[in-house]
Design an enzyme around this catalytic site. Structure first.
Site, short mmCIF file in Angstrom:
data_model
loop_
_atom_site.label_atom_id
_atom_site.label_comp_id
_atom_site.label_asym_id
_atom_site.label_seq_id
_atom_site.Cartn_x
_atom_site.Cartn_y
_atom_site.Cartn_z
N HIS A 261 -6.45 -10.93 -1.09
CA HIS A 261 -5.50 -10.77 0.16
C HIS A 261 -6.51 -11.24 1.43
CE1 HIS A 261 -3.08 -8.80 3.10
NE2 HIS A 261 -3.27 -7.58 2.57
N GLY B 146 9.58 -7.15 -0.44
CA GLY B 146 8.69 -5.95 -0.32
C GLY B 146 9.44 -4.60 -0.26
N ARG B 147 9.96 -4.12 1.26
CA ARG B 147 10.62 -2.98 1.47
C ARG B 147 11.95 -2.83 0.57
NH1 ARG B 147 10.63 -4.08 7.66
NH2 ARG B 147 10.65 -6.34 6.54
N ASN C 67 -3.54 -5.93 12.74
CA ASN C 67 -4.79 -5.44 12.85
C ASN C 67 -5.74 -6.31 13.82
OD1 ASN C 67 -4.61 -3.52 11.34
ND2 ASN C 67 -4.66 -4.73 9.71
N TYR D 9 -7.63 -8.19 7.08
CA TYR D 9 -8.57 -7.52 6.21
C TYR D 9 -9.69 -8.36 6.47
CZ TYR D 9 -4.96 -4.12 5.86
OH TYR D 9 -3.77 -3.36 6.45
N ASN E 136 -3.17 -10.33 6.88
CA ASN E 136 -2.90 -9.12 7.86
C ASN E 136 -4.37 -8.64 8.33
OD1 ASN E 136 -0.55 -9.57 6.70
ND2 ASN E 136 -0.20 -7.79 5.30
N THR F 60 0.85 -1.15 0.09
CA THR F 60 -0.03 0.13 0.01
C THR F 60 0.67 1.27 -0.03
OG1 THR F 60 -1.95 -1.12 1.07
CG2 THR F 60 -1.72 1.39 1.42
N GLN G 96 -3.91 -7.12 -6.24
CA GLN G 96 -4.19 -7.54 -4.93
C GLN G 96 -5.50 -6.96 -4.45
OE1 GLN G 96 -2.57 -6.62 -0.89
NE2 GLN G 96 -2.16 -8.87 -0.92
N ARG H 125 -3.35 -14.94 -0.81
CA ARG H 125 -1.98 -14.40 0.21
C ARG H 125 -2.70 -14.52 1.51
NH1 ARG H 125 1.78 -9.40 1.63
NH2 ARG H 125 3.48 -10.62 1.36
C1 LIG Z 1 4.67 0.19 3.06
C2 LIG Z 1 4.12 -1.23 2.98
C3 LIG Z 1 2.86 -1.33 2.72
C4 LIG Z 1 2.20 -2.80 2.66
N1 LIG Z 1 1.07 -2.98 2.07
C5 LIG Z 1 0.65 -4.33 1.90
C6 LIG Z 1 -0.49 -4.71 1.28
O1 LIG Z 1 -1.15 -3.66 0.71
N2 LIG Z 1 -0.97 -5.85 1.07
C7 LIG Z 1 -0.04 -6.84 1.54
O2 LIG Z 1 -0.52 -8.22 1.49
N3 LIG Z 1 1.20 -6.74 2.34
C8 LIG Z 1 1.41 -5.34 2.25
N4 LIG Z 1 2.82 -5.00 3.14
C9 LIG Z 1 3.58 -6.16 3.36
C10 LIG Z 1 4.51 -6.53 2.36
O3 LIG Z 1 3.74 -7.08 1.28
C11 LIG Z 1 5.58 -7.68 2.87
O4 LIG Z 1 4.79 -8.88 3.48
C12 LIG Z 1 6.22 -7.29 3.96
O5 LIG Z 1 7.08 -5.92 3.73
C13 LIG Z 1 7.45 -8.09 4.44
O6 LIG Z 1 8.39 -8.31 3.36
P1 LIG Z 1 9.77 -7.71 3.24
O7 LIG Z 1 10.69 -8.14 4.45
O8 LIG Z 1 10.57 -8.17 2.03
O9 LIG Z 1 9.51 -6.13 3.33
C14 LIG Z 1 3.38 -3.87 3.07
C15 LIG Z 1 4.55 -3.57 3.68
C16 LIG Z 1 4.84 -2.10 3.60
C17 LIG Z 1 6.39 -2.02 3.90
#
Ligand SMILES: Cc1cc2nc3c(=O)[nH]c(=O)nc-3n(C[C@H](O)[C@H](O)[C@H](O)COP(=O)(O)O)c2cc1C
Length: 359
Positions: free
Chosen positions: A176, A318-319, A236, A181, A179, A27, A99, A228
């Site tokens: 999704h 992700g990050r 949450n 939702y 997390n 997001t 997603q 997922r």
């Molecule tokens: C800014 C941000 C927004 C995220 N938004 C979502 C999202 O919309 N849907 C989702 O399933 N996970 C979301 N996540 C989780 C990431 O998909 C991922 O699982 C998480 O960052 C861990 O992976 P990483 O260690 O590679 O960052 C978000 C993570 C971050 C950092």
């Protein structure tokens, strides 16, 4: 030295991926009016080195637009906005799934459009507060417990949105169910205290996820549908209970039977959540016969090792993708990774979004 399996091609249902690196759904709150514009297209196209991009959570319903400035996928304007995004990503050589995220109780009235309702399996507020553009941090409201009609409407919205996703040029759809939702709100005892066929037993708590998956698969084909999940997640207000393992093993088995193309498991211990049990993840893998996407705190070495061990076929990052548009090139060459600025994760505009160096 053998070549890393991370950079080999992979066939995901009807689409060919150029490598095993997936951009994890994130997001980013840049869709003003809940419609993705040119800025969003630029952001994803900059990251098209990924074999597959999974978009940020995108709502199939006005009721599911819980966070400020997140995109939807239910109106003609949103379909047109997403068409622009999918075109840019395809031109840049990647594949993209959307997603679908209905936020359910993780919503504030100040964030949703006029006329939208805050609905969830039970009238139990999520713990804590959430950000709103107009009034800053606000406590979560108590949602309305969904009626049979509300549940049917939500399931239909997912199916319609999945169909619109294909119209908008997406290669597929990720549900999704992680997390905290809406889909997980039904799976989880912390948010689901229903005593009808949608709550209580494992079978009943799974019903919403299965109905959504069934109807979405009927709309677009199981080979374009992934899911997922985040067993043992705590985000949450989610919790675990003595039936958590049984519930997720059954979910994996049934999603496999439905022919879903992938299951995407989230391990948020990299973000401070408890480490999920290894044996459950192995069990999910055995129960699900399609592709498995791994995610959570990966680097190139661990990703290659887990693919080699057969833990999964694709690995989501992700990050690292936020601050490193050319992440795949950097992983492959071992270049140092830039660190993302978490203050701009959810702020509007280019800063911290499309202005990370692309060279
Ligand atoms: C800014 C941000 C927004 C995220 N938004 C979502 C999202 O919309 N849907 C989702 O399933 N996970 C979301 N996540 C989780 C990431 O998909 C991922 O699982 C998480 O960052 C861990 O992976 P990483 O260690 O590679 O960052 C978000 C993570 C971050 C950092």
């Amino acid at each position: 030295m053998t070549a890393s399996p991370l950079y080999s091609t992979y066939r995901l249902g009807p689409v060919e991926l150029k490598n095993r690196v997936v951009m994890a759904p994130m997001t980013r709150s840049r869709s003003i009016g809940n419609v993705p514009g040119d800025l969003v297209a630029t952001y994803y196209a900059q990251r098209a080195e990924a074999g597959l991009i999974v978009t940020e959570g995108t709502s199939p319903s006005p009721n599911g637009l819980g966070y400020a400035r997140i995109p939807g996928l239910y109106s003609a304007e949103q379909v047109a906005g997403w068409k622009n995004v999918t075109h840019a990503v395809h031109e840049a050589g990647s594949r993209i799934f959307v997603q679908l995220m209905h936020t359910g109780r993780v919503t504030h009235p100040a964030n949703v459009p006029a006329g939208a309702r805050i609905v969830a399996p039970s009238a139990i507020a999520a713990p804590g507060e959430m950000y709103t553009d107009s009034a800053g941090m606000q406590p979560f409201p108590v949602p309305e417990a969904m009626t049979e009609d509300d549940i049917e409407q939500a399931i239909a919205e997912y199916a319609t949105s999945a169909k619109l996703a294909i119209e908008a040029g997406f290669d597929g759809v990720e549900l999704h169910a992680a997390n905290g939702y809406l889909i997980e709100q039904f799976l989880n005892v912390a948010s689901n205290m229903r005593t009808d066929r949608w709550g209580g037993s494992v079978e009943n708590r799974l019903r919403f996820a299965l109905e959504v998956a069934k109807r979405a698969a009927a709309a677009i084909g199981g080979d374009r549908l992934g899911i997922r999940i985040s067993p043992y997640g705590v985000f949450n207000g989610s919790t675990s209970d003595p039936e958590t393992d049984a519930l997720y093993l059954e979910l994996a088995r049934q999603m496999s039977e439905l022919g879903l193309v992938y299951i995407h498991t989230v391990d948020h211990s990299s973000m401070g959540a408890p480490k999920p049990s290894e044996s459950l993840f192995h069990g999910i893998r055995k129960a699900f016969h399609g592709t498995r996407i791994l995610s959570g705190g990966y680097d190139a070495t661990r990703a290659a090792a887990d693919i080699t061990k057969g833990e999964g076929e694709l690995v989501a990052f992700g990050r690292p993708f936020i601050a490193n548009p050319h992440l795949v090139m950097k992983l492959e060459t071992g270049a140092a990774l830039a660190t993302p600025d978490d203050k701009t994760f959810y702020t509007p505009g280019e800063k911290g979004y499309t202005d990370y160096p692309v060279a």
